[in-house]
Design a protein around this motif. Structure first.
Motif, PDB file in Angstrom:
ATOM      1  N   PRO B 151       0.833  -1.251   0.061  1.00  0.00           N
ATOM      2  CA  PRO B 151       0.133   0.037  -0.025  1.00  0.00           C
ATOM      3  C   PRO B 151       0.742   1.252  -0.122  1.00  0.00           C
ATOM      4  CG  PRO B 151      -0.881  -1.651   1.518  1.00  0.00           C
ATOM      5  CD  PRO B 151       0.333  -2.065   0.923  1.00  0.00           C
ATOM      6  N   SER B 152       1.934   1.282   0.643  1.00  0.00           N
ATOM      7  CA  SER B 152       2.675   2.599   0.883  1.00  0.00           C
ATOM      8  C   SER B 152       3.635   2.782  -0.415  1.00  0.00           C
ATOM      9  CB  SER B 152       3.415   2.522   1.891  1.00  0.00           C
ATOM     10  OG  SER B 152       4.253   1.579   1.983  1.00  0.00           O
ATOM     11  N   GLU B 153       3.948   1.859  -1.110  1.00  0.00           N
ATOM     12  CA  GLU B 153       4.294   1.768  -2.543  1.00  0.00           C
ATOM     13  C   GLU B 153       3.243   2.531  -3.472  1.00  0.00           C
ATOM     14  OE1 GLU B 153       7.653  -1.506  -2.528  1.00  0.00           O
ATOM     15  OE2 GLU B 153       5.835  -1.924  -3.452  1.00  0.00           O
ATOM     16  N   VAL B 154       2.020   2.127  -3.380  1.00  0.00           N
ATOM     17  CA  VAL B 154       0.820   2.747  -4.276  1.00  0.00           C
ATOM     18  C   VAL B 154       0.627   4.137  -3.939  1.00  0.00           C
ATOM     19  CG1 VAL B 154      -1.433   2.786  -4.846  1.00  0.00           C
ATOM     20  CG2 VAL B 154      -0.343   0.424  -4.311  1.00  0.00           C
ATOM     21  N   ILE B 155       0.965   4.472  -2.555  1.00  0.00           N
ATOM     22  CA  ILE B 155       0.959   5.804  -2.207  1.00  0.00           C
ATOM     23  C   ILE B 155       2.176   6.662  -2.738  1.00  0.00           C
ATOM     24  CG2 ILE B 155       0.913   7.422  -0.216  1.00  0.00           C
ATOM     25  CD1 ILE B 155      -0.961   5.446   1.068  1.00  0.00           C
ATOM     26  N   GLU B 156       3.192   6.076  -2.841  1.00  0.00           N
ATOM     27  CA  GLU B 156       4.626   6.742  -3.197  1.00  0.00           C
ATOM     28  C   GLU B 156       4.381   7.059  -4.618  1.00  0.00           C
ATOM     29  OE1 GLU B 156       7.373   8.834  -2.358  1.00  0.00           O
ATOM     30  OE2 GLU B 156       6.202   7.783  -0.553  1.00  0.00           O
ATOM     31  N   GLY B 335       3.671   4.040 -14.857  1.00  0.00           N
ATOM     32  CA  GLY B 335       4.664   4.557 -13.918  1.00  0.00           C
ATOM     33  C   GLY B 335       4.721   6.173 -13.689  1.00  0.00           C
ATOM     34  N   PRO B 336       5.032   6.713 -12.645  1.00  0.00           N
ATOM     35  CA  PRO B 336       4.785   8.009 -12.305  1.00  0.00           C
ATOM     36  C   PRO B 336       5.744   8.815 -13.181  1.00  0.00           C
ATOM     37  CG  PRO B 336       5.831   6.650 -10.178  1.00  0.00           C
ATOM     38  CD  PRO B 336       5.476   5.779 -11.434  1.00  0.00           C
ATOM     39  N   GLU B 337       6.726   8.452 -13.696  1.00  0.00           N
ATOM     40  CA  GLU B 337       7.861   9.149 -14.335  1.00  0.00           C
ATOM     41  C   GLU B 337       6.950   9.427 -15.817  1.00  0.00           C
ATOM     42  OE1 GLU B 337       8.635   6.230 -12.917  1.00  0.00           O
ATOM     43  OE2 GLU B 337       9.803   6.960 -11.234  1.00  0.00           O
TER      44      GLU B 337
END
Lengths: 164, 597
Positions: B151-156, B335-337
């Motif tokens: 979950p914290s990777e999703v938020i990140e 991906g966020p990038e």
């Protein structure tokens, strides 16, 4: 209809209302879904209906009345057979929906939102029905009329008057 | 089964309203007649976004776009295109003028400047088929999140992507999720604001109707990220098609095990419920929306506590809007990038605008942040009709403001719009030309907020009413010196002392028009003149002597007998009696009656 009684159709509806309430009972925040369904059943929400909901759901009548009057979708009055909704959202307004509304008032002899004496039409100004590409737009029940000019109004109304 | 051709018929609201049911029937009948029903597949998709040119029909593999199609055109399309393989050029979009028919959506100027992320599936898939959504990478992001990410990777990921809320204020989505994930509670909720109430904005409707599964997938991902097992979609009752498609989609997702218990074989459980709005604009405000789901009057609550700590039923809750959610699965997959490479420094990704008003191509437009208003209005929107001059664009609905012609080259993003005195809002973009009176527009929006104010806090309930009264006076020619200053003082007080966003932003339409069009206010007040010729009380109808043939038609149609004259001689309007109804101008065959500002 399935109504077996002599002339107790009102009772039949009350029965359906009770079924609606029981279907939603126990759900969290059930009041608004119940009101939606009740309005679908009756066409509006008269005090009598609110009283039944109040008793059966154990919610004070004042609270129910407060909710009903807060939301524009809920109506305390019976609506016309043909419900005319005039979009006064921004896109329609810029393209002259105000004039369409004026023309409708003139044609229906109403001074504002309301129902005609014969109960055939009710007029209602509304905010954006999401058809901005067709502005200015009105809806009569489920029919949509777009790109209107005031001169179109009498013919449209006549069509429904003739239909009765 | 392999099909030779696919016919995509737009089932968006505007095309539906202009009669695609009949078009659909015609196709089915003619294809049966030509025994083509096993070679050509008809698909009902959702809004292509080109509403002005609807109804739209697209034929693949060629990608030919037929626009403004009527049931009578179908015979020609079937016989020429589907049987003989010849594109019916004169029926294609821009076909009559173009030398060669445009080959695909991407060649149309309307689409060329767009980048479709949130609207990626709208008009491409059948919204009532989960299989088509899955074929377009649907639910892969949920699978990836549940099986490969914590979950914290999703938020990140969400934080890194720079995605900001698409519903109004532009709060960073990842941050919101992080707050809720840190809140300690047995029960948490994920909510979606699908109560699109801004007049002139309908992008959420398009996503709800055209790609409902993307919303379900994104909400499940959000639930996983913050630790919630229940979600609510608060959707407008005025959108019956959206409601029915969401219900279908939720049912399909449950049947596929994508909602419910142990999703993707993990121990994550999540389910969704629809709640219908009942026509209250204030319910777009987050705390009011939650109060409404609880079954009460939709009045906002003071913040703090923020919903991330105490939201729905006092439990930690996140609320995002439809368009925000529609971006989430793509961000997880690509991906966020990738996402943050699109847009400007502080506004990442794309934004959907509902372009309407005085513009040639009305419809939905998804553009990278940083695109200029000029590109939207002229390159995509095709400019202003009837050769009129662009005056201003209104963004942000009743909470936003007007952007005048001199700022037309400003790149659109959250911060630029704010510094111009407007805001992104949910993305309504109404174009106004020289015939629009800015005082009248400010009055229009104030009337809206007066109407929609829930009445809980006095600054909004009473203050906006007072502002409206002053504006009404001004447009009736009864403005006084000092009115502008009074408006400014009221505006300042209302925006600092109102309880929720509705009141805080209600004065914006007045402030922004005062900022750029102060001279118009002054003309109304000092000279009793409406430069755009809109405010009725300030107009004068006159008959031009040299054009009047003296037929007397105007005099006969005047409801108050304000027009006098002799036959065959120029008539005159007595402006003291005239009620400015405009009947004379409408009936005059020689254009001799005109409005004077």
């Amino acid at each position: 209809m399935g109504c077996k009684c002599e002339n107790n159709c009102a009772d039949q509806k009350v029965q359906e209302l009770i079924e609606i309430i029981d279907k939603h009972k126990g759900k969290k925040g059930a009041l608004i879904p119940v009101l939606h369904d009740a309005q679908n059943l009756y066409g509006y929400l008269p005090l009598q209906v609110q009283k039944i909901i109040s008793e059966r759901m154990n919610i004070p009548l004042a609270e129910i009345y407060g909710v009903v009057t807060f939301y524009t979708q809920f109506s305390l009055n019976q609506k016309g057979k043909y419900q005319i909704r005039v979009c006064l959202g921004t896109a329609c307004y810029v393209k002259g929906s105000g004039k369409i509304y004026e023309e409708l008032k003139k044609e229906l002899k109403l001074s504002g939102d309301g129902t005609t004496e014969d109960g055939l039409f009710s007029l209602e100004s509304c905010r954006c029905i999401g058809a901005c590409g067709l502005a200015p737009v009105i809806m009569i029940n489920d029919d949509v009329y777009g790109e209107l000019v005031p001169a179109d109004v009498p013919d449209i109304i006549k069509k429904y008057r003739d239909r009765k | 089964m392999m099909y030779k051709s696919h016919v995509l018929i737009c089932g968006g609201p505007e095309c539906t309203k202009s009669g695609i049911a009949e078009i659909n029937k015609q196709f089915e009948r003619l294809l049966r007649e030509k025994s083509l029903e096993n070679e050509v597949k008809i698909l009902k998709t959702d809004c292509f976004g080109l509403c002005e040119k609807g109804p739209i029909v697209v034929v693949y593999p060629e990608g030919t776009i037929y626009s403004e199609v009527t049931p009578d055109d179908i015979k020609q399309i079937v016989e020429e295109h589907l049987v003989n393989g010849r594109i019916v050029k004169e029926l294609t979009l821009g076909g009559k003028e173009a030398k060669e028919a445009l080959k695909g959506l991407e060649e149309v100027p309307f689409f060329k400047h767009q980048l479709r992320i949130a609207l990626r599936n709208c008009g491409v898939i059948n919204p009532e088929s989960i299989d088509e959504y899955i074929a377009k990478d649907g639910y892969r992001a949920l699978g990836k999140a549940l099986t490969e990410m914590t979950p914290s990777e999703v938020i990140e990921t969400m934080k890194k992507s720079g995605l900001r809320g698409r519903g109004g204020a532009g709060f960073p989505t990842g941050l919101k999720w992080e707050f809720a994930s840190k809140a300690q509670s047995e029960q948490k909720y994920v909510c979606c604001n699908a109560d699109e109430g801004d007049p002139g904005a309908f992008m959420d409707r398009s996503i709800l109707e055209g790609d409902p599964h993307s919303l379900i997938e994104a909400m499940a991902i959000a639930g996983y990220a913050i630790g919630a097992d229940q979600g609510y979609i608060y959707v407008r009752a005025e959108y019956p098609i959206a409601v029915s498609r969401l219900n279908i989609a939720i049912e399909q997702a449950r049947n596929y095990g994508l909602l419910g218990k142990n999703i993707f074989g993990t121990d994550f459980n999540f389910d969704l419920e629809l709640r219908l709005g009942a026509g209250a604009f204030v319910c777009g405000e987050e705390t009011a929306l939650m109060t409404s789901i609880e079954g009460k009057r939709g009045e906002p609550r003071p913040r703090p506590p923020f919903p991330a700590n105490k939201g729905l039923w006092q439990k930690p809750t996140i609320l995002n809007n439809v368009e925000t959610y529609a971006n989430v699965p793509v961000i997880i997959l690509k991906g966020p990038e990738w996402f943050s490479s699109i847009g400007t420094e502080k506004s990442k990704g794309t934004k959907v605008f509902a372009v309407g008003g005085k513009i040639n191509n009305t419809g939905l437009v998804e553009i990278p942040m940083g695109t200029t208003l000029h590109e939207v209005i002229y390159d995509i929107g095709g400019g202003i009709p009837n050769g009129k001059k662009f005056k201003a664009a209104q963004t942000g609905g009743p909470s936003g403001g007007c952007i005048p012609a001199k700022h037309i080259n400003t790149p659109i993003d959250y911060d630029n719009l704010l510094s111009l005195g407007s805001m992104m809002g949910s993305g309504g973009l109404i174009v106004m030309d020289e015939d629009t009176c800015m005082v009248d527009i400010a009055k229009f929006f104030l009337e809206f907020t007066v109407d929609e104010s829930c009445g809980k806090c006095p600054p909004c309930r009473i203050g906006t009413k007072r502002m409206y009264e002053i504006l009404e006076r001004i447009t009736e020619g009864k403005g006084e010196d000092g009115d502008i200053e009074k408006l400014e003082t009221l505006a300042k007080n209302i925006s600092v002392s109102s309880l929720c966003g509705l009141g805080q932003t209600a004065p914006n339409p007045v402030l922004s028009t005062l900022r750029y069009f102060r001279d118009e206010y002054e003309a109304h007040i000092r000279d009793r003149r409406c430069p755009a010729g809109v405010c009725k009380a300030l107009l004068r109808y006159v008959i031009e002597e040299d054009k009047c043939k003296g037929c007397g038609l105007c005099a006969r149609n005047c409801p108050v007998n304000a027009i006098t004259g002799e036959l065959k001689k120029p008539y005159k309007i007595d402006s003291d009696i005239c009620i400015k109804c405009g009947a004379c101008m409408e009936v005059c065959k020689f254009g001799a009656v005109s409005k004077k500002a």
